[in-house]
Structure formats: C-alpha cells, structure tokens
Design an enzyme around this catalytic site. Structure first.
Site, PDB file in Angstrom:
ATOM      1  CE  LYS A 198      -8.326 -26.911  21.647  1.00  0.00           C
ATOM      2  NZ  LYS A 198      -9.331 -26.667  22.680  1.00  0.00           N
ATOM      3  CG  HIS A 220     -19.394 -19.283  19.274  1.00  0.00           C
ATOM      4  ND1 HIS A 220     -18.290 -19.927  18.766  1.00  0.00           N
ATOM      5  CD2 HIS A 220     -19.007 -17.997  19.502  1.00  0.00           C
ATOM      6  CE1 HIS A 220     -17.279 -19.087  18.695  1.00  0.00           C
ATOM      7  NE2 HIS A 220     -17.692 -17.906  19.121  1.00  0.00           N
ATOM      8  NE  ARG A 242     -20.613 -26.943  26.940  1.00  0.00           N
ATOM      9  CZ  ARG A 242     -21.796 -26.840  26.327  1.00  0.00           C
ATOM     10  NH1 ARG A 242     -22.925 -26.975  27.008  1.00  0.00           N
ATOM     11  NH2 ARG A 242     -21.853 -26.594  25.031  1.00  0.00           N
TER      12      ARG A 242
END
Length: 809
Positions: free
Chosen positions: A656, A356, A545
């Site tokens: 999203k 990732h 984040r």
C-alpha cells in the site's frame, strides 16, 4: 436506471423523502448519507439478482472464502466508483448543495477485522468480483468488532467498537436461511442393518442468522456476496420467566447472553479457559453455519451432492476456519448418509488452505478435553482422520515415530489445526515466496516430503482501486492522465510511468500531490491532537499491529538515539522528521501495550523539548482502522517494514505504501524481497539479517543480547533509559521491555539489527535531501506496484488452485 445527473437528482430526492419524510433542506449529514446509501443499495440489488441468476443458469463453479476476519472499510465511495457513477453522484449532490466528503464521514468502518488478515480477505473479495469470478465471503457479524482503541495517559484502553449502533445500511438479514449450530451434549452410536449412525443428544442449539453484504465488481455488473453470521437463541429459552419472577434477573437472561457472546467480539481474550472456549465456539459457529448453508443451497440447485466437488471450492483463510473439514464430513455422513470414503473423496477435492504464519503461537492447537466436551461429534471425526492419516504415514515411514508424531493431527492431548488443514486440503499455499520456502523447509518440511506438490506460493496483493484510486485521488488522476484509464482494470500497465523517472515536469506534479496529502494529514493532526507538525519534514510512518516481531521497538530505539545526539548537539545536521505510529495491541499482550505507552511517553518528552528545535516529533495515532490508513498512507515519505526476517509471512502494508510512492526501509522479509526484486535495491533501504541468518540462530543458538549491550554504547544508553525514570517517573514501567531484551535474550533480534538499521536510516536521511532523486525513486515504486494488485493474486488462485474462470468479463 440512472442515465444522467438529472435522473440522479430526481431519484435521490425521492429516496430521501421515502426514508425521512421531510424536505432535503431539513436533512442532517446522517440523513443525506442514509438516503444516498439507500439509493445505491437499490441500484446494486438489480445487479446482485442478475449475477446470482447468471451463476445459476450457467452452473458456475463457485468459491466460498472462509475468514474469521474481513476488514472492508467504508463502502459508499467504493461502491459508487465500482458502479461507474461516482462522477454523476458528485455532480448531483453538488447541485443539491450536499457535501459528499461530509456524507462519507457518517459511515462507520465495519468492525469485522483487526489487521492484515481481514484487509487481505476484503481485497480478495473486491478482486474476485472485479475479475468476474464467482466467489463469496463467509464470516461472522461481530457486534463490537475487535475494540475501539483510546489512549489514556499514554496507555491503551479498550472500548467496545459499537459500529452497529445505527445498523448497517448495506446488509440484508436473511432470517429464512438461518441454520442451527450445536454445541456440547453427547453422541450415541447406533448400528442397524449393517449401517452405523451417529445421534447427537442433549446439545445446546444456537441459531445462526445470515446477513448478506454485496461485493461490487468494477464496472462489470458483477455483485458477489459477503455472508456474515450472527448468533441468536434458537428458541424462547432466552428468557426464563420463573427466574425473573423469583427476582433472579441476571439468570433469566443468562442463556441469551451466552449465545449472543459468540458473535459479539473478534478474538476474545484466550488467556483463560472461558476465553478459549469462546474462541473455539466462534470458529465452529462460523464453519458450521457456512457449510450448512453451502450444502443446502447446492442441493436446492442441483438436487443432490453428486458433483459437489466439481462445482464448489471452500477456501480457508488461515487456521481459524479449519473445522470446515470435519463439519463437511459430518454433514456428508450423518445427514446425507455417505460412507467415509465417499465423504473423504469430496473433502480432498473441495478444501484449499492458505497459511499465513510461521509464528508458533499462531499455529493453533486445542486441548482435547476442551474440544471433545464442546464438539463431541466433530472430535470423533477429527480422531478418525488422525487414525487413518497416521496409519498411512506408518505405511510410508515404518518405525519413524518422531516424524509420525510431528505430523499427527492429535498428539500430546492437543489437536493441531495446521496439521489437520494440510493433511485434508488439496492445496496449501504460502503468501510470499520466502514464506512458502520457509514452510517447505521448516515447519511443514515433513508434509512437503509427503505431499511434494501440495504446497505452493501465491504472493499477496492489495486492491489498487481501494488503496490508490479511492485513497489517493490526486495521484490516481496523475497516473490516469499518463497511463490511461485501462490501468484500472490492468494495473500492471502503469509500468509505462518508468519512462518518466527523469521527467522534471512530471516529478514536480508528483511532488505537489505528495505535499497536498501531507498538508491534509498535518491539518488532521493539528485539529485532533493539537500538535503542529512540519509539512516539509520527512513523514516516517509505522502503521501495524503492535507486536514484538514487528519491531516497533527498533524504530523507537533509533528515535531515542537521534534524541540523544540532538541533546548533545542541537545543531546536528539531520533532516527534520515526523515519526508516525499506529496500531492496536491485543488486550492480553502486555509487552505490546508497554510499547504503546513507551511511544506516547517519548512523544510527550520529545515534542515538548524546545532545545532540539523541532527536528524530530512523534505522534501515535489512536484506533488504527482502514479509514485512518487511507488518510495517512498517501502522505507517507517512508514506509517502515522492519519485522525480524523470516517472521512476516508477506505483509500488505508494504504494498500500500509502495503504491502511494513511499520508499521502504525494511528487512529482507516477506514480500519486501519481491518489492526489492521489482524496484531494485537502489530504490529502497534494506538492512538487517537475512532469514537464513535468523533461522540459524533459532536452530543452533549462539546469540547473546548482552554482547550488544556491553559493546555498543548507544544500546546501553537506550536500555538504561528504559529503567532510569527519565521517560516515566515509574522506573518499573518499561522494565518488562528492558528485561525481554536482556534477560529473555532479545527473541526478535532488535539489538542485533540496531546498528544496521541506524546506518540505513542515515542513508535515507541523505537521500531525501536530493529531492529530484527521491521523487524518481518514489515514481519507480509507484510504476512497479501494479504486480502487487490483488487482481493478479486472485487470478493466480483461480488458475493455480481453484480451477475457475471468469464467468463475467
């Protein structure tokens, strides 16, 4: 079984009285929630048992997805939708004069993750169940999660996220399935009759107790399992009576506290040895408990491990669960009596791995001294893997010491978890096309040369059921009326909406949906933060984040530049805009915490400055979590996806926002590129350096941030403001940010991309003024978002990596 509204009302009344022992009219909102959750759990349990029985009878190949994080959000509404009984439930509750929206507020967000990694894992769990795949999650039951973020005087304060204070209605404790995990001690090697055995002595035992949570598929009857492990004392050693009697009360419970700390919080501070040891303990605790459980269950069902690799896939989500590899070898050799070659054959056919990140600090390494002392037997196995791997490398690349050193699992007194994962897994995948290519051509280039077909791409996805159907019901209804209900199971069917990009009537309906969502958010902001925001302003949202590579600073600097221009000319022709920020900074990441303070100090200055006529406002939304995102994302006009090119592996926030009709302003990084390929560059706002340009600077140098400070008056003014005392009376408050950009040479190229970003923001400002055009662009994003459903992603995993098919369709 519930067949109609009356059945639901009757069963709900019965469950309420069973749990609370009083009439419904005397209930509180929490009482109503626990009764509804109890009824739903009972209904789920029937299919849960049926699903497990079906898998067993049909000998389904099963996937176990190990992740240090899961971030499921609230589950009640999602369960009702996936079970196909939400409308019945709402009608029944309405008859009972119970407000479902109030009930939903009683459920806490599960504190099992922090950001994209955990949310991705939960989307995958939803898609596995909804696609009829035999797949289960394996994680840790954190008592306090990451932390609850509070903003105090503009600073981030970290408080325990006590999400379990009232228990968790969805979990089932399985004490009979507990296992023992061992730390420390020493290993004795015993040879007898030509057979070598390894005896672990003087270890510290920890009991791992599983808690199971159902994973409900969409209207298909499938219920998979998310198994979370809690650390408990293995015996009565948790309480030392002699210490207590001597008055040493703290020491009396010290062992218990030490053990339970393993499953207390996510990502303990690793800036010191104690924190690093706790992180390593967490990771081994997770994998040892999970693998022991898998092996035990398999042996119970099949009698032996003969066809283990044919029936089981263990997938490791990033490097945190990589110790699955040596732990499974330990069990196969030490407990099952296999030889090394047989154990390795199983490992090399069972383990798959997702990478990732390309950030060096995220490529986990553990010091040999810490690892060997905490996990002595596991260290021996890793050492053996490394020895055999390096021997094979030497055979292929004799004399190429640098290559072998770079690929070695143990080097320079550190154990490299990424190298261990790649060397041992049968598949390694990246999470966006560009990310996978960067892996192949940079940090994993030597591995890609050695294993030319192992590294593959599986672009991330999101659960459209969660992020559109649940989060944005008005938009979902509009889509379903046009595209039909089949698009819930086949999300790419919504491309039919593209024919409506010039349909004035449909665009007006789309605009009304967006406005209603913005009004809800404006009310929430007014009620919680006592700030009035303009619903007609552009809602520009940056929810991530907090990290330097995510470049909240770039956004901040654009706002500061806008503010400067408005101070010089209050009548400046800009479209009113509200800038939203939300995200957590790691407790030990001081630069990120400084950024949060800067945002809040800026908002304090700008929001109170009447001279700029409310043309821009800033709000920092504290304690980012799934529920907050579900509120904010449907209201977004603009999605900020502005990471330094080459640094964001994929991103899922971009998907999203896109699915909810926001337009992306972003770099050509991660999945932004694939979004651009789908919607067209004309339907987003691209800026900044490419990944190749960024990597060239990293590899060859040549970047000097002072050049931009000296040559761009806007940048000079902004950086000077950081240390002038204008934004904060303490001139030192933002000096760390200032110095990172100039004296540390701006590692993530904020100054380099500033001018391009400002130009893109200007284009965006002008585009928003033509509302018909903007709405058409918004619809193009929605209509093309189906391909970014996690259903598509998980089916690619199923076919391309795990070799499994839907057992229940």
């Amino acid at each position: 079984m519930i067949n109609n509204k009356d059945d639901f009302v009757d069963q709900y009344r019965q469950k309420f009285q069973e749990i609370h022992g009083k009439p419904i009219v005397e209930g509180t909102a929490y009482d109503y929630y626990t009764a509804l959750a109890g009824l739903v759990r009972d209904l789920i349990s029937l299919n849960w048992v049926k699903t497990n029985k079906y898998y067993h009878q049909n000998q389904a190949k099963q996937v176990y997805y190990f992740s240090i994080e899961f971030l499921p959000g609230k589950l009640l509404s999602s369960y009702l939708s996936n079970m196909g009984i939400k409308d019945l439930a709402l009608a029944a509750l309405d008859e009972l004069n119970i407000d479902f929206e109030e009930i939903k507020t009683q459920e806490p967000d599960a504190g099992l993750g922090n950001g994209g990694l955990g949310r991705l894992a939960s989307c995958f769990m939803d898609s596995m169940a909804s696609c009829g795949l035999a797949g289960h999650g394996c994680g840790i039951r954190y008592k306090y999660g990451f932390f609850e973020q509070k903003i105090v005087d503009g600073f981030q304060a970290e408080l325990p996220n006590n999400w379990l204070k009232n228990g968790n209605v969805w979990e089932i404790r399985k004490s009979d399935k507990a296992v023992e995990v061992r730390f420390g001690g020493d290993v004795r090697i015993h040879n007898e009759g030509g057979k070598t055995s390894f005896i672990h002595k003087n270890y510290e035992p920890v009991k791992a107790v599983p808690y199971d949570i159902p994973l409900v598929g969409y209207t298909n009857g499938v219920v998979n399992t998310l198994r979370l492990w809690r650390a408990e004392v293995a015996s009565e050693r948790d309480f030392d009576l002699s210490c207590f009697n001597r008055g040493d009360y703290l020491k009396a419970v010290a062992y218990k506290n030490t053990v339970e700390s393993i499953s207390q919080i996510l990502y303990p501070d690793d800036s010191n040895r104690v924190g690093r040891e706790l992180r390593l303990k967490q990771q081994y605790f997770l994998v040892s408990a999970g693998v022991q459980s898998i092996v035990r269950h398999f042996k119970k069902k099949h009698g032996s491990l003969e066809n283990f690799a044919e029936k089981i896939v263990i997938h490791i989500n990033d490097t945190h669960p990589v110790l699955v590899i040596p732990e499974l070898i330990r069990i196969l050799i030490d407990e099952e009596g296999m030889g090394w070659n047989d154990a390795w054959q199983i490992i090399s056919q069972t383990i798959s791995y997702t990478n990732h990140t390309v950030l060096p600090e995220s490529l986990e390494e553990w010091s040999v001294s810490l690892f060997r002392s905490l996990l002595p037997r596991i260290y021996m196995i890793v050492e053996e893997i490394n020895k055999r791997f390096c021997k094979a490398l030497w055979s292929k690349y004799p004399g190429d010491w640098k290559r072998i050193s770079d690929m070695a699992i143990i080097a320079d007194d550190y154990i490299r978890m990424t190298n261990l994962a790649v060397a041992s897994s049968f598949s390694v995948n990246g999470v966006a096309h560009i990310h996978t290519e960067i892996l192949k051509n940079t940090i994993l280039k030597n591995f890609n040369d050695y294993y030319p077909h192992k590294i593959n791409n599986k672009t991330n996805g999101i659960s459209h059921r969660r992020w559109c159907l649940e989060a944005n019901p008005e938009l979902s209804q509009l889509i379903l009326e046009t595209a039909g209900g089949n698009c819930i199971k086949h999300p790419m069917d919504i491309t039919c909406l593209l024919k409506l990009t010039d349909d004035q009537s449909f665009l007006e309906k789309l605009a009304l949906v967006k406005r209603k969502n913005k009004e809800k958010v404006a009310k929430m902001i007014r009620d919680k933060y006592d700030l009035v925001i303009d619903v007609d302003s552009i809602f520009d949202i940056h929810m991530k984040r907090i990290h330097m590579y995510k470049r909240q600073l770039l956004n901040i600097f654009h706002i500061l530049d806008l503010y400067r221009r408005l101070k010089e000319n209050p009548d400046l022709d800009i479209y009113p805009r509200t800038f939203f920020f939300s995200g957590k900074a790691a407790p030990s990441y001081q630069l990120a915490k400084d950024i949060i303070k800067l945002i809040n100090d800026m908002s304090d200055v700008i929001n109170k400055d009447k001279s700029i006529k409310d043309k821009i406002k800033i709000i920092f939304l504290e304690n980012y979590n799934v529920s907050l995102a579900e509120q904010i994302i449907p209201a977004a006009d603009v999605s900020e996806q502005i990471s330094t090119a080459s640094k964001e592996a994929s991103g899922t926030g971009n998907m999203k926002f896109m699915m909810n009709g926001a337009l992306t302003i972003g770099t050509l990084d991660g999945a932004n590129i694939e979004i651009k390929d789908k919607v067209g560059a004309e339907n987003m706002f691209v800026f900044g350096m490419t990944a190749d340009e960024v990597l060239n600077y990293y590899q060859n140098g040549g970047y000097n941030s002072w050049t931009f400070y000296e040559q761009d008056s806007r940048i000079k003014w902004i950086l000077d403001q950081l240390v002038s005392g204008t934004l904060n009376d303490d001139r030192e408050q933002f000096k760390r940010i200032h110095d990172s950009l100039l004296y540390d040479n701006d590692e993530f190229f904020v100054l380099k991309d500033f001018s391009s970003y400002v130009n893109a923001q200007t284009r965006l400002d002008l585009a928003y003024r033509d509302q018909n055009k903007w709405l058409s662009m918004s619809l193009a994003n929605i209509a093309n978002s189906g391909i970014f459903s996690s259903d598509r992603t998980i089916l690619e995993y199923a076919v391309g990596i795990w070799d499994i098919e839907p057992f229940i369709k």
